[in-house]
Write a protein that holds these residues in place. Structure first.
Motif, PDB file in Angstrom:
ATOM      1  N   GLY A  50       4.501  -5.339  -2.435  1.00  0.00           N
ATOM      2  CA  GLY A  50       4.344  -6.341  -1.740  1.00  0.00           C
ATOM      3  C   GLY A  50       3.510  -6.690  -1.106  1.00  0.00           C
ATOM      4  N   SER A  51       2.552  -7.104  -0.286  1.00  0.00           N
ATOM      5  CA  SER A  51       1.143  -8.087   0.306  1.00  0.00           C
ATOM      6  C   SER A  51      -0.205  -7.017  -1.113  1.00  0.00           C
ATOM      7  CB  SER A  51       0.873  -7.336   1.837  1.00  0.00           C
ATOM      8  OG  SER A  51       0.124  -6.154   1.487  1.00  0.00           O
ATOM      9  N   GLY A  52       0.049  -6.027  -1.781  1.00  0.00           N
ATOM     10  CA  GLY A  52      -0.645  -5.743  -2.189  1.00  0.00           C
ATOM     11  C   GLY A  52      -1.955  -4.968  -1.307  1.00  0.00           C
ATOM     12  N   CYS A 123     -15.190   2.208  -4.203  1.00  0.00           N
ATOM     13  CA  CYS A 123     -15.678   1.777  -5.539  1.00  0.00           C
ATOM     14  C   CYS A 123     -15.110   2.601  -6.326  1.00  0.00           C
ATOM     15  CB  CYS A 123     -17.139   1.854  -5.452  1.00  0.00           C
ATOM     16  SG  CYS A 123     -17.542   4.201  -4.948  1.00  0.00           S
ATOM     17  N   MET A 124     -14.015   3.411  -6.346  1.00  0.00           N
ATOM     18  CA  MET A 124     -13.668   4.357  -6.957  1.00  0.00           C
ATOM     19  C   MET A 124     -11.659   3.933  -7.354  1.00  0.00           C
ATOM     20  SD  MET A 124     -13.340   5.896  -4.023  1.00  0.00           S
ATOM     21  CE  MET A 124     -14.261   7.381  -3.787  1.00  0.00           C
ATOM     22  N   PHE A 125     -11.727   2.707  -6.254  1.00  0.00           N
ATOM     23  CA  PHE A 125     -10.280   2.226  -6.185  1.00  0.00           C
ATOM     24  C   PHE A 125     -10.714   0.995  -7.302  1.00  0.00           C
ATOM     25  CE2 PHE A 125      -9.199   6.019  -3.586  1.00  0.00           C
ATOM     26  CZ  PHE A 125      -8.715   6.533  -4.606  1.00  0.00           C
ATOM     27  N   HIS A 126     -11.638   0.256  -7.987  1.00  0.00           N
ATOM     28  CA  HIS A 126     -11.851  -1.275  -8.188  1.00  0.00           C
ATOM     29  C   HIS A 126     -11.998  -2.097  -7.051  1.00  0.00           C
ATOM     30  CE1 HIS A 126     -11.176   0.273 -12.083  1.00  0.00           C
ATOM     31  NE2 HIS A 126      -9.676   0.444 -11.976  1.00  0.00           N
ATOM     32  N   PHE A 127     -13.075  -1.282  -6.088  1.00  0.00           N
ATOM     33  CA  PHE A 127     -13.086  -2.140  -4.940  1.00  0.00           C
ATOM     34  C   PHE A 127     -11.958  -3.176  -3.350  1.00  0.00           C
ATOM     35  CE2 PHE A 127     -16.714  -2.057  -7.564  1.00  0.00           C
ATOM     36  CZ  PHE A 127     -17.300  -1.390  -6.647  1.00  0.00           C
ATOM     37  N   LYS A 128     -10.535  -2.110  -4.137  1.00  0.00           N
ATOM     38  CA  LYS A 128      -9.035  -2.516  -3.665  1.00  0.00           C
ATOM     39  C   LYS A 128      -8.913  -1.957  -2.738  1.00  0.00           C
ATOM     40  CE  LYS A 128      -6.193  -5.064  -5.789  1.00  0.00           C
ATOM     41  NZ  LYS A 128      -5.013  -5.385  -7.090  1.00  0.00           N
ATOM     42  N   GLY A 129      -9.323  -2.125  -0.907  1.00  0.00           N
ATOM     43  CA  GLY A 129      -8.544  -1.201  -0.159  1.00  0.00           C
ATOM     44  C   GLY A 129      -7.893  -2.125   0.793  1.00  0.00           C
ATOM     45  N   GLY A 130      -8.152  -0.892   1.950  1.00  0.00           N
ATOM     46  CA  GLY A 130      -7.437  -1.731   2.539  1.00  0.00           C
ATOM     47  C   GLY A 130      -7.725  -2.867   3.987  1.00  0.00           C
ATOM     48  N   HIS A 223      11.452   1.250   6.215  1.00  0.00           N
ATOM     49  CA  HIS A 223      10.945   0.957   5.086  1.00  0.00           C
ATOM     50  C   HIS A 223      12.000  -0.526   4.518  1.00  0.00           C
ATOM     51  CE1 HIS A 223      12.799   4.195   2.801  1.00  0.00           C
ATOM     52  NE2 HIS A 223      12.006   3.223   2.117  1.00  0.00           N
ATOM     53  N   LYS A 224      11.314  -1.206   3.828  1.00  0.00           N
ATOM     54  CA  LYS A 224      12.167  -1.985   3.104  1.00  0.00           C
ATOM     55  C   LYS A 224      13.012  -1.390   1.934  1.00  0.00           C
ATOM     56  CE  LYS A 224      11.370  -5.410   5.368  1.00  0.00           C
ATOM     57  NZ  LYS A 224      12.201  -6.510   6.257  1.00  0.00           N
ATOM     58  N   THR A 225      13.596  -1.870   0.855  1.00  0.00           N
ATOM     59  CA  THR A 225      14.626  -1.342   0.010  1.00  0.00           C
ATOM     60  C   THR A 225      14.393  -1.880  -1.382  1.00  0.00           C
ATOM     61  OG1 THR A 225      16.729  -2.496   0.628  1.00  0.00           O
ATOM     62  CG2 THR A 225      15.762   0.448   1.795  1.00  0.00           C
ATOM     63  N   ASP A 226      13.000  -2.834  -0.898  1.00  0.00           N
ATOM     64  CA  ASP A 226      13.246  -3.466  -1.866  1.00  0.00           C
ATOM     65  C   ASP A 226      11.469  -3.473  -2.593  1.00  0.00           C
ATOM     66  OD1 ASP A 226      11.621  -5.100  -0.407  1.00  0.00           O
ATOM     67  OD2 ASP A 226      12.428  -6.820  -0.028  1.00  0.00           O
ATOM     68  N   GLY A 227      10.831  -2.960  -2.595  1.00  0.00           N
ATOM     69  CA  GLY A 227       9.550  -2.488  -3.531  1.00  0.00           C
ATOM     70  C   GLY A 227       8.790  -3.141  -2.330  1.00  0.00           C
ATOM     71  N   GLY A 228       9.337  -3.094  -1.253  1.00  0.00           N
ATOM     72  CA  GLY A 228       8.513  -4.078   0.099  1.00  0.00           C
ATOM     73  C   GLY A 228       7.931  -5.001  -0.281  1.00  0.00           C
ATOM     74  N   LYS A 229       8.915  -6.203  -1.169  1.00  0.00           N
ATOM     75  CA  LYS A 229       8.401  -7.343  -1.470  1.00  0.00           C
ATOM     76  C   LYS A 229       7.819  -8.854  -0.410  1.00  0.00           C
ATOM     77  CE  LYS A 229      10.703  -7.218  -5.475  1.00  0.00           C
ATOM     78  NZ  LYS A 229      11.212  -8.027  -7.052  1.00  0.00           N
ATOM     79  N   GLN A 230       8.800  -8.437   1.121  1.00  0.00           N
ATOM     80  CA  GLN A 230       8.797  -8.710   2.567  1.00  0.00           C
ATOM     81  C   GLN A 230       7.408  -8.061   2.744  1.00  0.00           C
ATOM     82  OE1 GLN A 230      11.078 -11.136   3.318  1.00  0.00           O
ATOM     83  NE2 GLN A 230      12.303 -10.450   1.198  1.00  0.00           N
ATOM     84  N   ALA A 231       6.174  -7.557   2.387  1.00  0.00           N
ATOM     85  CA  ALA A 231       4.728  -7.510   3.291  1.00  0.00           C
ATOM     86  C   ALA A 231       4.366  -8.269   3.221  1.00  0.00           C
ATOM     87  CB  ALA A 231       4.376  -6.312   2.487  1.00  0.00           C
TER      88      ALA A 231
END
Length: 231
Positions: A50-52, A123-130, A223-231
């Motif tokens: 999705g949006s990552g 820091c433990m997730f490569h500084f990629k959070g919510g 929830h989406k059924t296409d892996g969240g591509k619309q997020a």
């Protein structure tokens, strides 16, 4: 509300309390529910869909199911723990009478700011959070019901009417400093509120562009059924 140095407490002691609280709150924030559940339980990192974004909305759109509640619980509890521990740490210091009304509130704002930083940049997730809206909303509730009423009230109205969770989230971040000033009339708390609320708005800058262009996805309980591509 005067901002004077606490009587009988050395600057070093104050700095130590602020530092310990900041570190603890940051690492509490790093326990990102969406990343932990998707990466270590589902073995499928939500940030690759999705949006990552490693947040509740993207997790729900991508995976759905009862584990969404685990994400909610994790992101709520870490904010609660961070602020409760901060209150305990700050509460161990007897402060100057003019500072005393501000001290417990400062603990909440200080811990909340660093908890949100940990959530957004773990820091433990490569500084990629919510994007911090669930943890931020929990922080608002624990600070003061009047602040929470403004933040959550606007969020719910906008999210329900438009089905754009991101629009409600932008309201929450933008309104937080105004609610803080209305309740406390203190420049130090306002500065922290501007930083905290500004982080949330900045994290939603992409959503704002999509809202303005009319391409932002709307929230659905299914929830989406296409892996969240619309997020």
């Amino acid at each position: 509300m005067p901002v004077n140095m606490p009587q009988g407490v050395s600057p070093g002691a104050i700095a130590a309390i602020l530092a310990v609280t900041a570190v603890f709150a940051y690492f509490c924030g790093c326990f990102n529910g969406a990343v932990i559940v998707s990466k270590y339980i589902l073995r499928d990192d939500v940030r690759t869909h999705g949006s990552g974004n490693a947040g509740l909305t993207n997790f729900h759109r991508t995976f759905g199911g009862p584990l969404t509640f685990v994400v909610i619980l994790t992101d709520v509890l870490k904010a609660v723990v961070a602020i409760l521990v901060a209150g305990w740490l700050f509460g161990g210091v007897t402060v100057y009478d003019g500072w005393a009304p501000l001290w417990p509130v400062l603990a909440k704002y200080w811990a909340g700011t660093f908890c949100l930083l940990g959530h957004m940049f773990p820091c433990m997730f490569h500084f990629k959070g919510g994007k911090g809206i669930l943890s931020g909303g929990t922080i608002a509730i624990m600070i003061d019901w009047r602040v929470a009423l403004v933040v959550w009230g606007g969020f719910l109205v906008l999210a329900i009417l438009t089905k754009w969770v991101s629009l409600g989230s932008i309201w929450a971040g933008a309104s937080f400093p105004f609610a803080t000033w209305f309740v406390y009339h203190n420049w130090l708390l306002l500065a922290l509120a501007i930083f905290l609320g500004g982080l949330i708005v900045w994290k939603h800058r992409g959503n704002l562009k999509r809202i303005l262009s009319g391409t932002e996805s709307k929230f659905s309980l299914h929830h989406k059924t296409d892996g969240g591509k619309q997020a």
